[in-house]
Scaffold this motif. Structure first.
Motif, short mmCIF file in Angstrom:
data_model
loop_
_atom_site.label_atom_id
_atom_site.label_comp_id
_atom_site.label_asym_id
_atom_site.label_seq_id
_atom_site.Cartn_x
_atom_site.Cartn_y
_atom_site.Cartn_z
N ARG A 189 13.92 8.38 -2.79
CA ARG A 189 13.09 9.28 -2.00
C ARG A 189 12.37 10.29 -2.90
O ARG A 189 11.17 10.52 -2.75
CB ARG A 189 13.96 10.02 -0.98
N ARG A 190 13.08 10.86 -3.86
CA ARG A 190 12.49 11.96 -4.65
C ARG A 190 11.57 11.46 -5.76
O ARG A 190 10.64 12.16 -6.15
CB ARG A 190 13.59 12.84 -5.21
N PHE A 191 11.85 10.30 -6.29
CA PHE A 191 11.00 9.79 -7.37
C PHE A 191 10.35 8.49 -6.91
O PHE A 191 10.56 7.43 -7.49
CB PHE A 191 11.81 9.57 -8.64
N ALA A 192 9.54 8.63 -5.86
CA ALA A 192 8.96 7.45 -5.22
C ALA A 192 8.05 6.68 -6.17
O ALA A 192 7.81 5.49 -6.00
CB ALA A 192 8.21 7.86 -3.96
N ASP A 193 7.53 7.36 -7.20
CA ASP A 193 6.59 6.71 -8.11
C ASP A 193 7.29 5.84 -9.15
O ASP A 193 6.63 5.06 -9.84
CB ASP A 193 5.73 7.78 -8.80
N ARG A 194 8.60 5.98 -9.26
CA ARG A 194 9.30 5.20 -10.29
C ARG A 194 9.48 3.77 -9.83
O ARG A 194 9.83 3.51 -8.68
CB ARG A 194 10.68 5.83 -10.55
N ASP A 195 9.27 2.81 -10.76
CA ASP A 195 9.39 1.42 -10.33
C ASP A 195 10.79 0.85 -10.55
O ASP A 195 11.06 -0.29 -10.18
CB ASP A 195 8.33 0.55 -11.02
N GLY A 196 11.66 1.64 -11.17
CA GLY A 196 13.02 1.13 -11.34
C GLY A 196 13.95 2.19 -11.90
O GLY A 196 13.51 3.15 -12.53
N HIS A 197 15.24 2.05 -11.63
CA HIS A 197 16.25 2.95 -12.19
C HIS A 197 17.31 2.10 -12.87
O HIS A 197 17.65 1.03 -12.38
CB HIS A 197 16.88 3.79 -11.08
N GLN A 198 17.85 2.64 -13.97
CA GLN A 198 18.86 1.88 -14.70
C GLN A 198 20.19 1.82 -13.97
O GLN A 198 20.59 2.77 -13.30
CB GLN A 198 19.09 2.50 -16.07
N VAL A 243 23.72 -2.72 4.04
CA VAL A 243 22.53 -2.34 3.28
C VAL A 243 22.87 -2.33 1.78
O VAL A 243 22.07 -2.75 0.94
CB VAL A 243 22.02 -0.94 3.71
N GLN A 244 24.09 -1.87 1.46
CA GLN A 244 24.51 -1.84 0.05
C GLN A 244 24.46 -3.23 -0.55
O GLN A 244 23.93 -3.44 -1.64
CB GLN A 244 25.93 -1.27 -0.08
N SER A 278 14.60 2.35 1.25
CA SER A 278 13.81 3.30 2.03
C SER A 278 13.66 2.85 3.48
O SER A 278 13.52 3.68 4.37
CB SER A 278 12.45 3.55 1.38
N SER A 279 13.73 1.57 3.73
CA SER A 279 13.61 1.15 5.13
C SER A 279 14.91 1.42 5.89
O SER A 279 14.97 1.25 7.10
CB SER A 279 13.23 -0.33 5.21
N ASN A 280 15.95 1.86 5.17
CA ASN A 280 17.22 2.18 5.85
C ASN A 280 17.59 3.67 5.73
O ASN A 280 18.74 4.03 5.99
CB ASN A 280 18.35 1.32 5.29
N PHE A 281 16.60 4.48 5.37
CA PHE A 281 16.88 5.92 5.24
C PHE A 281 17.54 6.48 6.50
O PHE A 281 18.41 7.34 6.43
CB PHE A 281 15.57 6.69 4.98
N ASP A 282 17.10 5.98 7.68
CA ASP A 282 17.62 6.54 8.94
C ASP A 282 19.09 6.21 9.14
O ASP A 282 19.75 6.80 9.98
CB ASP A 282 16.78 6.04 10.12
N ARG A 283 19.62 5.29 8.36
CA ARG A 283 21.04 4.95 8.50
C ARG A 283 21.88 5.63 7.42
O ARG A 283 23.08 5.39 7.30
CB ARG A 283 21.22 3.43 8.43
N SER A 284 21.25 6.47 6.62
CA SER A 284 22.00 7.19 5.58
C SER A 284 22.46 8.53 6.12
O SER A 284 21.66 9.29 6.66
CB SER A 284 21.10 7.42 4.36
N PRO A 285 23.75 8.84 6.02
CA PRO A 285 24.25 10.12 6.52
C PRO A 285 23.60 11.30 5.77
O PRO A 285 23.54 12.41 6.28
CB PRO A 285 25.75 10.06 6.27
#
Lengths: 426, 558
Positions: free
Chosen positions: B277-286, B312-313, B248-255
């Motif tokens: 961005r869309r699921f900001a409440d989730r603490d992790g994704h598989q 960033v990747q 999220s701190s690099n959103f501005d560098r995402s096309p």
């Protein structure tokens, strides 16, 4: 494809204070011009002097102009509100008849045009059809609610709920390879809640008693005085009355309005064991009628009365000596003297009213109730399956039942069913 | 003179070419590079829920995908095992190299001529397609299948860096794209993305949850050629708060968020920056770590496709437990590409406005190898039919997912990349991955597009179905389980068939039908439904509009 311009008296039969005559179709404005000299702006009313072909004055009337598609039928419409005398109305209709390209509307034709022109959807069209047929005030109000889209709005709400339930069940199936979506434990209980809501609606009073009248059935053993009672209530010699038991072999129906409630008073053949074939058929029919009665008036021995939710036990012939007082829980009546008839009519009207939908409530007709019941059954069956795929399948089946209800699916069937009503003499 | 030419050697192109050849057509396959045949440009897996169903259907027609997958499978999973048989989806991890080799071999056996050239433009004559201009000269043909995937005017995004080209290191068919636009087929842009590729030797597997392959060695194809190779385990990792913070701190560098990408991506397969961005409440994704091959150290981290800048990747990947010291071999990227409005195609995938031109695959707005391959089959069978005057092969919603997909595409069009899901099939209980032969066998034999071996297999299958012990087979038990529901669906289908008989005149001007609003008329005009049933399935068409359409259609007929 040329579309006729049609006209008709749209308000009740004259004489009346005001009568409304509508003209709809491509020549409506031209016809209005010819009749009124000039037309007001669209959706405005103006006072005009109506003249016939020979220039003779027919009436001074309020004239309204609507431009299609923004009109009730979706076509150009002119509406004339004239004095409601028979001669005036006949003269204006006669003048319209003379205009080339115009013809009298067939029954239901205005509604049909509104429907064909997409001005209304199926449930609204059904409401309008009911409105046209409405004879009592409560019928008219119920029809109006339907015509204004009351059912459509309710159905949209249900469909939205169902869609959410479906989405939850589908997520568990199609996102199987992701941990994000598990099986939703509340889904099954939410389905039960929806099924319960639909059931509550199905329990509500229906449109049919409003339209066809509340079925008040008079039953009892032969020669109990059923026909005499009906004659007394109806105030005319409708049923055949003799002293020979078993005279009423088929049922006789008398439509009445009891305190504004439409009632279909039905006489039945006497209920008794019989070998006589014609009479036996009558007895069997009577039993069916008793089953289907909304209100049952029983003239036999109180303890012989069939089980019924809305039952009035009568003690007939209370004018005869020795019969003046009836057993407890019976109402003593006499067809001859009129004794007890006032009370009977009041009690009957009250019971009949409970069968009717509340004024301005949305009431379902048989077709709508059938599809709603299909949807309810499908949602309710979710409780009985243990496979998630079958849960989803039940919800899908419910969605498709709603599509049939609104006319989204099975378009041809639904239209056939609807327009069948217009063709049957209306 | 070729009967059928196919442009593109991806999943759609190969199936189209081979299917046309199986119907007896002389077929040429035009590709930039012959090495592209059977290349898996995205994740190294075949099948899944809905997708696996497509592969099994494709297989009954002797399609290539299932057989190639069987020769390359290194990890098997039957998804949804705990749910009903209707939604169980066979899914394979494939060894990339083995898959490509298997595909190349199947293509070599197919009799299709491979033409290495760039297709530059179509030749037409009076609304009919007559040939193809290529960098190697003009080729005459009776039918052409365009299966160029994302190659139509595609742009690649890695962070702020933008390049032309479909896949990494390849050219885009700019000239052909221009022509497709000129004949009015192009609709808009879509995007898709891939994750970075990891070096498996730098992953600490001991910190990750292993996911073993299924015990039993089931096959994708109904024709088991007996090929068995060793099976590998995958592993599951998980993003965490730190990962999300880096992203999220690099959103501005995402096309994606900087506005450089206008195309719409799939909602159901979002990039990791979308998820954060869309699921900001989730603490992790598989993250599913999928090996790309037996002798390959590349690992495909499924679930974190991204177009963030390469630095960033690396940062966010290394924040994941088990990946602290991971090396990225190739960064992930997003591809934005032009697609064709599939509503301009017929049921056969032939363009309505240019006779002899067929389109298949990702160019039609779909995503996924399986969706592409299945369209390739339909386009190939029908391109051959067009060229050789044979009966067209059509698919319907009641008997196949291929039918569901083609009906959805040609009727509804797409607004985001189309992926097959079982929820799309209203007759899902009858459309199982285990009964594809039963459902489609008769149609296959009628189309005359399969080998002697397949012919026998289908005939034997039908014989087995009528035998005593059928009810004890897996398919027989599933039949019995769903029988009452399938019966109800058949009644519904019969009702639909009644509306199917109300034909909408091809020349009907929807805007002139009384009661159809401008908006409804536009929807109907775009989809051009042929029957009332089709019209009823177009999204957003109201019951009132349907009724009006019914009345109008009935009047014309009278």
């Amino acid at each position: 494809m040329s579309i006729d311009t049609i006209f008709a008296l749209s308000s009740g039969r004259p004489p009346a204070a005001v009568s409304v005559i509508r003209v709809s179709g491509p020549l409506a404005h031209a016809a209005g011009l010819q009749l009124a000299g000039s037309l007001p702006a669209a959706r405005q009313a103006a006072l005009r002097t109506l003249r016939g072909e020979d220039g003779g004055i027919l009436d001074d009337a309020l004239v309204l102009r609507f431009d299609g598609p923004a009109s009730s039928t979706g076509e150009d419409v002119v509406e004339v509100q004239c004095h409601g005398g028979r001669a005036v109305v006949d003269a204006i209709l006669g003048a319209l008849e003379q205009i080339a390209g115009l013809r009298g509307a067939r029954p239901g034709e205005f509604t049909r045009r509104a429907f064909e022109n997409g001005r209304i959807d199926l449930t609204e069209a059904e409401g309008l059809a009911d409105l046209i047929e409405a004879e009592t005030e409560s019928q008219r109000k119920a029809a109006l609610t339907l015509a204004e889209g009351g059912l459509r709005r309710q159905v949209e709400q249900w469909q939205e709920r169902l869609l959410q339930l479906s989405a939850r069940s589908e997520a568990a199936i199609d996102y199987a390879d992701e941990d994000d979506v598990g099986i939703d434990p509340a889904l099954i209980s939410d389905c039960a809640a929806l099924a319960a809501d639909l059931s509550a609606w199905l329990e509500r009073p229906r449109v049919e008693p409003l339209k066809d009248g509340v079925r008040v059935v008079v039953a009892g053993p032969p020669n109990a005085g059923k026909s005499s009672l009906i004659n007394a209530i109806a105030g005319q010699e409708r049923a055949i009355v003799t002293d020979i038991p078993g005279t009423t072999r088929d049922h006789i129906e008398v439509p009445l309005s009891l305190g504004g409630v439409p009632v279909l008073l039905t006489d039945t053949a006497g209920l008794r064991e019989t070998e006589e074939p014609v009479e036996r058929i009558g007895v069997e029919r009577s039993q069916v009628l008793v089953q289907a009665a909304d209100v049952l008036l029983w003239l036999g021995e109180p303890d012989q009365a069939p089980v019924h939710r809305r039952l009035i036990r009568l003690h007939p012939r209370a004018d005869q000596s020795g019969r003046t007082a009836g057993p407890p829980d019976t109402l003593a009546v006499s067809a001859k003297t009129g004794l007890g008839l006032g009370t009977l009519l009041e009690q009957t009207a009250e019971l009949a009213r409970s069968v009717l939908p509340a004024e301005d409530a949305v009431a379902l007709n048989r077709r709508q109730a059938r599809h709603l019941a299909e949807a309810r059954d499908a949602v309710a069956a979710v409780q009985t399956v243990d496979d998630f795929v079958l849960v989803a399948e039940q919800l899908r089946a419910a969605r498709s039942a709603f599509d049939r209800l609104t006319g989204r699916a099975g378009v041809e069937d639904v239209l056939d069913a609807l327009f069948g009503r217009f063709c049957l003499g209306k | 003179m070729f009967d059928v030419l196919v442009i593109g050697a991806g999943h759609a192109g190969c199936e189209a070419a081979a299917a046309a050849a199986r119907r007896g057509a002389r077929v040429g396959l035009v590709t930039f590079r012959s090495e592209d045949i059977g290349q898996m440009s995205c994740n190294p897996s075949i099948g899944g829920v809905g997708k696996g169903h497509l592969v099994r259907e494709l297989d009954v027609f002797d399609g290539l995908m299932a057989r190639a997958a069987d020769r390359a499978v290194i990890h098997r999973r039957m998804l949804n095992r705990s749910k009903g048989p209707a939604v169980q989806g066979p899914r394979f991890q494939a060894d990339r190299k083995l898959y490509r080799a298997a595909m190349a071999q199947l293509m070599a056996e197919s009799g299709v001529e491979i033409i290495v050239a760039e297709a530059t433009s179509m030749r037409t004559d009076g609304g009919r397609l007559t040939g193809l201009e290529t960098s190697g000269g003009t080729l005459d043909c009776r039918a052409l299948v365009i299966a160029t995937g994302t190659f139509l005017d595609a742009r690649i995004f890695v962070g702020e860096e933008i390049r032309e080209g479909g896949r990494r290191g390849e050219q885009a068919s700019v000239a052909l794209g221009q022509q497709v636009r000129e004949i009015g087929l192009a609709q808009g842009r879509l995007k898709t993305g891939t994750p970075p590729r990891l070096d498996g030797r730098t992953i600490d597997w001991s910190k990750l949850e292993p996911q073993p392959s299924d015990q039993d060695a089931w096959t994708m194809s109904a024709l088991d050629d007996g090929c068995r190779i060793p099976q590998l385990a995958c592993a599951v990792g998980r993003t965490n708060a730190r990962t999300h913070e880096i992203i999220s701190s690099n959103f501005d560098r995402s096309p994606l968020f900087a506005g450089a990408i206008e195309g719409r991506g799939p909602r159901y397969c979002p990039s990791i920056e979308d998820k954060v961005r869309r699921f900001a409440d989730r603490d992790g994704h598989q993250i599913f770590l999928e090996p790309e091959g037996l002798d390959d150290h590349l690992v495909y981290p499924n679930g974190i496709s991204t177009s963030l800048p390469a630095d960033v990747q690396l940062d966010f990947v290394r924040s994941v437990e088990g990946l602290e010291r991971v090396e990225i071999v190739r960064p992930g990227y997003a591809v934005e590409y032009e697609f064709v409005d599939p509503r301009r195609l017929r049921w056969t995938l032939e363009a309505r406005d240019l006779e002899g031109l067929f389109l298949a695959g990702q160019i039609n707005g779909t995503t996924g190898y399986e969706e592409a391959a299945a369209q390739g089959l339909a386009a190939g069978l029908n391109a051959a039919a067009h060229a050789r005057d044979l009966e067209p092969v059509t698919f319907d919603r009641r008997t196949s997912y291929i039918g569901v997909m083609i009906d959805d595409l040609t009727l509804q069009g797409v607004s985001e990349p189309y992926r097959m899901m079982t929820a799309r099939a209203e007759y899902r209980l009858a459309l199982r991955a285990d009964n594809a032969t039963t459902r489609l066998g008769a149609a296959v034999l009628e189309a005359g597009c399969v080998s002697e071996l397949r012919h026998m297999a289908i005939t034997e299958h039908f014989e087995r179905r009528s035998s005593q012990d059928w009810s004890s087979t897996g398919e027989g038990q599933a039949d019995a389980l769903y029988a009452p529901y399938v019966e109800r669906q058949e009644r519904e289908w019969a009702a639909v068939q009644r509306d199917t008989r109300v034909a909408i005149p091809p020349a009907l001007d929807f805007a002139s039908v009384p009661g159809i609003s401008t908006e409804m008329a536009e929807r109907l005009e775009a989809a051009r439904p042929e029957t009332l049933d089709q019209a009823s399935r177009i999204r957003g068409v109201s019951p009132a509009a349907l009724s009006a359409l019914y009345v109008a259609a009935s009047r014309r007929a009278a």
